[in-house]
Write a protein that holds these residues in place. Structure first.
Motif, PDB file in Angstrom:
ATOM      1  N   GLY A 190      44.559 108.541  -2.991  1.00  0.00           N
ATOM      2  CA  GLY A 190      44.709 107.743  -1.785  1.00  0.00           C
ATOM      3  C   GLY A 190      46.164 107.526  -1.415  1.00  0.00           C
ATOM      4  N   GLY A 191      46.983 107.239  -2.415  1.00  0.00           N
ATOM      5  CA  GLY A 191      48.403 107.029  -2.153  1.00  0.00           C
ATOM      6  C   GLY A 191      49.072 108.284  -1.645  1.00  0.00           C
ATOM      7  N   GLN A 192      48.762 109.433  -2.229  1.00  0.00           N
ATOM      8  CA  GLN A 192      49.347 110.691  -1.782  1.00  0.00           C
ATOM      9  C   GLN A 192      48.907 111.046  -0.364  1.00  0.00           C
ATOM     10  OE1 GLN A 192      47.874 113.051  -5.063  1.00  0.00           O
ATOM     11  NE2 GLN A 192      49.902 113.166  -6.029  1.00  0.00           N
ATOM     12  N   ALA A 193      47.726 110.560   0.022  1.00  0.00           N
ATOM     13  CA  ALA A 193      47.228 110.806   1.379  1.00  0.00           C
ATOM     14  C   ALA A 193      47.824 109.842   2.396  1.00  0.00           C
ATOM     15  CB  ALA A 193      45.708 110.705   1.395  1.00  0.00           C
ATOM     16  N   GLY A 194      48.697 108.940   1.948  1.00  0.00           N
ATOM     17  CA  GLY A 194      49.380 108.036   2.868  1.00  0.00           C
ATOM     18  C   GLY A 194      48.612 106.782   3.221  1.00  0.00           C
ATOM     19  N   ILE A 195      47.644 106.385   2.376  1.00  0.00           N
ATOM     20  CA  ILE A 195      46.815 105.213   2.669  1.00  0.00           C
ATOM     21  C   ILE A 195      47.456 103.972   2.057  1.00  0.00           C
ATOM     22  CG2 ILE A 195      44.555 104.147   2.353  1.00  0.00           C
ATOM     23  CD1 ILE A 195      43.398 107.009   2.189  1.00  0.00           C
ATOM     24  N   LEU A 196      47.910 103.067   2.893  1.00  0.00           N
ATOM     25  CA  LEU A 196      48.564 101.828   2.464  1.00  0.00           C
ATOM     26  C   LEU A 196      47.609 100.660   2.697  1.00  0.00           C
ATOM     27  CD1 LEU A 196      51.480 100.885   1.484  1.00  0.00           C
ATOM     28  CD2 LEU A 196      51.736 100.045   3.819  1.00  0.00           C
ATOM     29  N   THR A 197      47.448  99.806   1.685  1.00  0.00           N
ATOM     30  CA  THR A 197      46.504  98.687   1.775  1.00  0.00           C
ATOM     31  C   THR A 197      47.215  97.350   1.578  1.00  0.00           C
ATOM     32  OG1 THR A 197      45.950  98.444  -0.579  1.00  0.00           O
ATOM     33  CG2 THR A 197      44.854 100.223   0.624  1.00  0.00           C
ATOM     34  N   ASP A 198      46.449  96.269   1.761  1.00  0.00           N
ATOM     35  CA  ASP A 198      46.966  94.963   1.375  1.00  0.00           C
ATOM     36  C   ASP A 198      46.878  94.833  -0.143  1.00  0.00           C
ATOM     37  OD1 ASP A 198      44.326  94.304   0.712  1.00  0.00           O
ATOM     38  OD2 ASP A 198      43.953  93.226   2.576  1.00  0.00           O
ATOM     39  N   SER A 199      47.181  93.660  -0.670  1.00  0.00           N
ATOM     40  CA  SER A 199      47.290  93.484  -2.129  1.00  0.00           C
ATOM     41  C   SER A 199      46.092  92.772  -2.748  1.00  0.00           C
ATOM     42  CB  SER A 199      48.581  92.711  -2.451  1.00  0.00           C
ATOM     43  OG  SER A 199      49.719  93.430  -2.011  1.00  0.00           O
ATOM     44  N   VAL A 200      44.944  92.791  -2.074  1.00  0.00           N
ATOM     45  CA  VAL A 200      43.743  92.155  -2.618  1.00  0.00           C
ATOM     46  C   VAL A 200      43.060  93.153  -3.551  1.00  0.00           C
ATOM     47  CG1 VAL A 200      41.564  91.016  -2.108  1.00  0.00           C
ATOM     48  CG2 VAL A 200      43.498  90.761  -0.544  1.00  0.00           C
ATOM     49  N   HIS A 201      43.458  93.148  -4.819  1.00  0.00           N
ATOM     50  CA  HIS A 201      42.913  94.122  -5.763  1.00  0.00           C
ATOM     51  C   HIS A 201      41.407  93.958  -5.914  1.00  0.00           C
ATOM     52  CE1 HIS A 201      46.570  96.030  -7.164  1.00  0.00           C
ATOM     53  NE2 HIS A 201      47.163  94.844  -7.205  1.00  0.00           N
ATOM     54  N   GLY A 202      40.708  95.088  -5.899  1.00  0.00           N
ATOM     55  CA  GLY A 202      39.261  95.094  -6.019  1.00  0.00           C
ATOM     56  C   GLY A 202      38.525  95.067  -4.698  1.00  0.00           C
ATOM     57  N   ASN A 203      39.200  94.641  -3.632  1.00  0.00           N
ATOM     58  CA  ASN A 203      38.552  94.564  -2.317  1.00  0.00           C
ATOM     59  C   ASN A 203      39.608  94.647  -1.222  1.00  0.00           C
ATOM     60  OD1 ASN A 203      36.353  94.377  -0.584  1.00  0.00           O
ATOM     61  ND2 ASN A 203      36.362  92.137  -0.567  1.00  0.00           N
ATOM     62  N   ALA A 204      40.494  95.623  -1.351  1.00  0.00           N
ATOM     63  CA  ALA A 204      41.620  95.742  -0.433  1.00  0.00           C
ATOM     64  C   ALA A 204      41.181  96.275   0.929  1.00  0.00           C
ATOM     65  CB  ALA A 204      42.682  96.671  -1.031  1.00  0.00           C
ATOM     66  N   LYS A 205      41.989  95.980   1.931  1.00  0.00           N
ATOM     67  CA  LYS A 205      41.785  96.517   3.270  1.00  0.00           C
ATOM     68  C   LYS A 205      42.935  97.453   3.616  1.00  0.00           C
ATOM     69  CE  LYS A 205      39.029  92.818   5.377  1.00  0.00           C
ATOM     70  NZ  LYS A 205      38.960  91.829   6.486  1.00  0.00           N
ATOM     71  N   ILE A 206      42.616  98.504   4.354  1.00  0.00           N
ATOM     72  CA  ILE A 206      43.640  99.461   4.770  1.00  0.00           C
ATOM     73  C   ILE A 206      44.505  98.834   5.857  1.00  0.00           C
ATOM     74  CG2 ILE A 206      44.051 101.698   5.854  1.00  0.00           C
ATOM     75  CD1 ILE A 206      41.430 102.656   4.572  1.00  0.00           C
ATOM     76  N   LYS A 207      45.816  98.869   5.651  1.00  0.00           N
ATOM     77  CA  LYS A 207      46.753  98.350   6.641  1.00  0.00           C
ATOM     78  C   LYS A 207      47.215  99.447   7.593  1.00  0.00           C
ATOM     79  CE  LYS A 207      49.940  95.458   5.254  1.00  0.00           C
ATOM     80  NZ  LYS A 207      51.050  94.862   4.457  1.00  0.00           N
ATOM     81  N   ARG A 208      47.548 100.597   7.044  1.00  0.00           N
ATOM     82  CA  ARG A 208      47.955 101.724   7.884  1.00  0.00           C
ATOM     83  C   ARG A 208      47.869 103.014   7.079  1.00  0.00           C
ATOM     84  NH1 ARG A 208      52.746  98.897   6.836  1.00  0.00           N
ATOM     85  NH2 ARG A 208      54.326 100.043   5.664  1.00  0.00           N
ATOM     86  N   ILE A 209      47.884 104.123   7.801  1.00  0.00           N
ATOM     87  CA  ILE A 209      47.821 105.444   7.182  1.00  0.00           C
ATOM     88  C   ILE A 209      48.928 106.313   7.777  1.00  0.00           C
ATOM     89  CG2 ILE A 209      46.444 107.544   6.892  1.00  0.00           C
ATOM     90  CD1 ILE A 209      43.941 105.833   7.079  1.00  0.00           C
ATOM     91  N   ASP A 210      49.703 106.961   6.910  1.00  0.00           N
ATOM     92  CA  ASP A 210      50.702 107.933   7.341  1.00  0.00           C
ATOM     93  C   ASP A 210      50.014 109.302   7.374  1.00  0.00           C
ATOM     94  OD1 ASP A 210      52.789 109.641   7.781  1.00  0.00           O
ATOM     95  OD2 ASP A 210      53.867 109.190   5.936  1.00  0.00           O
ATOM     96  N   PRO A 211      49.803 109.881   8.553  1.00  0.00           N
ATOM     97  CA  PRO A 211      49.048 111.138   8.628  1.00  0.00           C
ATOM     98  C   PRO A 211      49.831 112.379   8.197  1.00  0.00           C
ATOM     99  CG  PRO A 211      49.829 110.534  10.802  1.00  0.00           C
ATOM    100  CD  PRO A 211      50.242 109.415   9.881  1.00  0.00           C
ATOM    101  N   GLU A 212      51.150 112.242   8.035  1.00  0.00           N
ATOM    102  CA  GLU A 212      51.989 113.429   7.817  1.00  0.00           C
ATOM    103  C   GLU A 212      51.608 114.248   6.582  1.00  0.00           C
ATOM    104  OE1 GLU A 212      56.684 114.754   7.428  1.00  0.00           O
ATOM    105  OE2 GLU A 212      56.170 112.691   7.935  1.00  0.00           O
ATOM    106  N   PRO A 213      51.365 113.629   5.407  1.00  0.00           N
ATOM    107  CA  PRO A 213      51.033 114.458   4.242  1.00  0.00           C
ATOM    108  C   PRO A 213      49.807 115.341   4.452  1.00  0.00           C
ATOM    109  CG  PRO A 213      51.552 112.208   3.553  1.00  0.00           C
ATOM    110  CD  PRO A 213      51.447 112.191   5.041  1.00  0.00           C
ATOM    111  N   ILE A 214      48.763 114.780   5.066  1.00  0.00           N
ATOM    112  CA  ILE A 214      47.552 115.565   5.297  1.00  0.00           C
ATOM    113  C   ILE A 214      47.783 116.612   6.383  1.00  0.00           C
ATOM    114  CG2 ILE A 214      45.186 115.458   6.171  1.00  0.00           C
ATOM    115  CD1 ILE A 214      44.870 112.780   4.765  1.00  0.00           C
TER     116      ILE A 214
END
Length: 410
Positions: free
Chosen positions: A97-121
């Motif tokens: 997920g991290g390599q795919a550019g998926i950035l989340t909030d810090s709620v471990h176990g039930n995080a929400k996606i904050k933004r995605i960097d599309p460039e790596p994919i």
């Protein structure tokens, strides 16, 4: 080229032979001239196995470490699927997920996606590769691995489809579409050929396990069609888009149910309305959802949530006891909820009365959750869940031949 996102659930990739079969499905889509991003879950029962191992180490494992552990399940699958694709002659690369550019909030176990960097994919798609992404996970701003909670791989797939501007998002699972109820337990459940985003969201949010609500929200927001289809057959699935062929003559869409629920009751409260608002805000800090009960004494507030969230919620409300001003906390386990889902339920008041009459006539003890514009929800004992669903499915005509025919052409 169009981009197609394909998501494969745990049963679809539950064995080496299944992974090879899914690789063929990916290549079929690639051969149609489309770029493909494949999002995968952990194999079969891997997540449950890892959870059991964690509990052998600690009675209350740290959520950060649980994310580190559980994320490895998807990492196994992405590597194996990439290998299978390469073996079949397709260029492929696997991403966490991290390599795919998926950035989340810090709620471990039930995080929400904050933004995605599309460039790596996009960079790898530009090289003609299939990109295989680990569902259910991302990274926080601090670089820690995070997981997205129940249904997280669906959410990953829909969020990626939205960010990449995909033509559609295909969800491959062990059923061949969305049904009027769970066909594994309700024998006369009928497959629905098309649904609006709103109808699918209503079903998913209240218990239809075939899709997670967050995934439908992402798809709706960005107008990305979704298709729920079987990983085992080539049958047409359920198409989810802005409009559908469903007839407004039939306000009830389906009957859904969820087990593993626990109720929490706060007694001796001077002001339940203010407390309800405070509890809702508290739960939102952990991305936890609940259902409040209706028709309770003025000094009692009761709500229902997933059993896995109980310890977190009890800790939260104890920390705020002075603010909430309750005298006593009680819990009840082994509960479930069964919901009648429809459109504009409030304009059809007879539906709630009919549901209550059916459950009472079936000898089922129940309590109603608060009113909703799209559902009537009853809380029942876990042992009564399937019987309650079957009774309601029949009572609202979802298993009669005429209704089954209408569902099939939606």
């Amino acid at each position: 080229m169009s981009i197609i996102v394909q998501k494969f659930g745990g049963t679809s990739v539950g064995s080496a032979s299944n992974i090879k079969r899914m690789a063929s499905r990916v290549i079929e889509e690639k051969n149609r001239g489309n770029d493909v991003v494949a999002v995968v879950s952990a194999m079969g029962d891997t997540t449950d196995t890892l959870t059991t191992l964690a509990k052998d180490m600690s009675s209350q494992p740290a959520k950060r470490e649980m994310d580190m552990l559980l994320s490895t399940g998807e990492q196994v699958t992405i590597a194996l699927l990439a290998m299978a694709l390469q073996e079949k002659g397709a260029a492929a690369i696997s991403f966490t997920g991290g390599q795919a550019g998926i950035l989340t909030d810090s709620v471990h176990g039930n995080a929400k996606i904050k933004r995605i960097d599309p460039e790596p994919i996009m960079k790898e798609l530009g090289k003609g590769k299939v990109v295989v992404v680990a569902g259910f996970q991302g990274v926080t701003e601090e670089g820690c691995i995070s997981t997205l909670g129940r249904g997280g791989s669906d959410t990953t797939a829909a969020a990626l489809a939205a960010r990449l501007g995909a033509e559609r998002c295909d969800i491959f699972t062990d059923v061949d579409g969305v049904y009027t109820s769970d066909p594994r337990y309700i024998k006369n459940a009928a497959k629905i050929s098309s649904l609006t985003f709103d109808d699918m969201l209503n079903l998913a949010a209240r218990g239809a396990g075939v899709l997670h609500p967050r995934s439908v929200k992402h798809a709706k927001k960005y107008g990305i069609p979704m298709v729920v289809r079987s990983s085992l057959t080539k049958e047409k699935g359920t198409f989810i888009n802005v409009s559908s062929k469903r007839s407004d003559r039939y306000p009830v869409i389906g009957i859904v149910f969820q087990q593993d629920r626990t109720s929490i009751a706060l007694c001796g409260m001077p002001e339940c309305k203010e407390a309800k608002s405070a509890i809702t805000s508290l739960l939102q800090t952990r991305n936890i959802e609940c259902d409040f009960f209706k028709e309770l004494p003025g000094s009692e507030l009761m709500f229902l949530l997933h059993q896995n969230d109980v310890n977190d919620v009890l800790e939260l409300i104890q920390d705020k006891k002075d603010q909430l001003k309750f005298d006593q906390v009680t819990t009840q386990v082994d509960l479930a909820k069964v919901a009648v889902i429809g459109s504009n339920i409030r304009t059809h008041p007879v539906i709630q009365g009919k549901a209550a009459k059916v459950l009472t006539g079936g000898g089922i003890e129940y309590r109603l959750a608060e009113d909703s514009p799209v559902s009537v929800t009853a809380v029942v004992k876990r042992c009564d869940m399937h019987n309650a669903a079957e009774l309601l499915h029949t009572a609202f005509g979802l298993d009669i031949p005429e209704m089954r025919k209408i569902a099939a052409i939606r």
